[in-house]
Design a protein around this motif. Sequence first.
Motif, PDB file in Angstrom:
ATOM      1  N   ALA A  27       0.824  -1.210   0.000  1.00  0.00           N
ATOM      2  CA  ALA A  27       0.000   0.000   0.000  1.00  0.00           C
ATOM      3  C   ALA A  27       0.858   1.260   0.000  1.00  0.00           C
ATOM      4  O   ALA A  27       1.945   1.292   0.573  1.00  0.00           O
ATOM      5  CB  ALA A  27      -0.925  -0.005   1.209  1.00  0.00           C
ATOM      6  N   ARG A  28       0.355   2.288  -0.658  1.00  0.00           N
ATOM      7  CA  ARG A  28       1.006   3.591  -0.690  1.00  0.00           C
ATOM      8  C   ARG A  28       0.147   4.653  -0.033  1.00  0.00           C
ATOM      9  O   ARG A  28       0.659   5.668   0.441  1.00  0.00           O
ATOM     10  CB  ARG A  28       1.275   3.987  -2.142  1.00  0.00           C
ATOM     11  N   TYR A  29      -1.177   4.449  -0.055  1.00  0.00           N
ATOM     12  CA  TYR A  29      -2.115   5.458   0.431  1.00  0.00           C
ATOM     13  C   TYR A  29      -3.129   4.853   1.389  1.00  0.00           C
ATOM     14  O   TYR A  29      -3.563   3.719   1.220  1.00  0.00           O
ATOM     15  CB  TYR A  29      -2.899   6.067  -0.743  1.00  0.00           C
ATOM     16  N   GLY A  79      -4.092  -2.609  -4.694  1.00  0.00           N
ATOM     17  CA  GLY A  79      -3.208  -2.737  -3.544  1.00  0.00           C
ATOM     18  C   GLY A  79      -2.511  -1.455  -3.138  1.00  0.00           C
ATOM     19  O   GLY A  79      -1.946  -1.390  -2.050  1.00  0.00           O
ATOM     20  N   ASP A  80      -2.554  -0.432  -4.003  1.00  0.00           N
ATOM     21  CA  ASP A  80      -1.940   0.859  -3.656  1.00  0.00           C
ATOM     22  C   ASP A  80      -2.692   1.576  -2.543  1.00  0.00           C
ATOM     23  O   ASP A  80      -2.107   2.369  -1.814  1.00  0.00           O
ATOM     24  CB  ASP A  80      -1.927   1.810  -4.868  1.00  0.00           C
ATOM     25  N   VAL A  81      -3.988   1.336  -2.453  1.00  0.00           N
ATOM     26  CA  VAL A  81      -4.858   2.109  -1.569  1.00  0.00           C
ATOM     27  C   VAL A  81      -5.516   1.185  -0.545  1.00  0.00           C
ATOM     28  O   VAL A  81      -6.046   0.131  -0.898  1.00  0.00           O
ATOM     29  CB  VAL A  81      -5.946   2.845  -2.385  1.00  0.00           C
ATOM     30  N   CYS A 135      -4.454   4.587  -9.580  1.00  0.00           N
ATOM     31  CA  CYS A 135      -3.726   3.716  -8.656  1.00  0.00           C
ATOM     32  C   CYS A 135      -3.849   2.260  -9.090  1.00  0.00           C
ATOM     33  O   CYS A 135      -4.823   1.867  -9.741  1.00  0.00           O
ATOM     34  CB  CYS A 135      -4.274   3.870  -7.235  1.00  0.00           C
ATOM     35  N   TYR A 136      -2.867   1.470  -8.701  1.00  0.00           N
ATOM     36  CA  TYR A 136      -2.892   0.043  -8.956  1.00  0.00           C
ATOM     37  C   TYR A 136      -3.592  -0.665  -7.805  1.00  0.00           C
ATOM     38  O   TYR A 136      -3.663  -0.151  -6.683  1.00  0.00           O
ATOM     39  CB  TYR A 136      -1.468  -0.507  -9.095  1.00  0.00           C
ATOM     40  N   VAL A 182       2.382   4.838   5.071  1.00  0.00           N
ATOM     41  CA  VAL A 182       1.594   5.253   3.911  1.00  0.00           C
ATOM     42  C   VAL A 182       1.157   6.702   4.072  1.00  0.00           C
ATOM     43  O   VAL A 182       1.183   7.257   5.174  1.00  0.00           O
ATOM     44  CB  VAL A 182       0.357   4.344   3.694  1.00  0.00           C
TER      45      VAL A 182
END
Length: 148
Positions: A2-4, A32-34, A29-30, A109
Amino acid sequence: MARYMLDTNMCIYLMKNQPEEVARRFAQCYVGDVVMSAITYAELEYGVAVSADPKREQANLASLIADIQVAPFDGAAAVAYGPIRLATRDSKKDHLDKLIAAHSVSLKVTVVTNNHKDFAKYPGVVTENWLSAPVDGSPGASEETRNR
């Protein structure tokens, strides 16, 4: 990874499909990014319970969590909560924001929120507003703020 982590207001925007800038940025977003915090999920469940049309809102929420993983609030998040609570101990409100902030710090994140001011006082929290005008001219870019 996760990034976000979406704040509650961003989740509500996605559930309502407005403002469209949020949906457009989310679409970039991809998988799993969020993520959303279990704390945010609890806030959204409360919103469903008190809504004028709980059945419709429950369906909207179910659709949202089909696309966004709910991150459990775990021991690492609890450890991160201590310093955040200490730094803001004179503030007697916003306890849920403090928990979301701690959760984001533990996962490393960025909190995506339209309430930067609410999170600015929490040490170690990085925020981004998907409603902000792009700072570098690229689509979906937004200002990022790191709180120390």
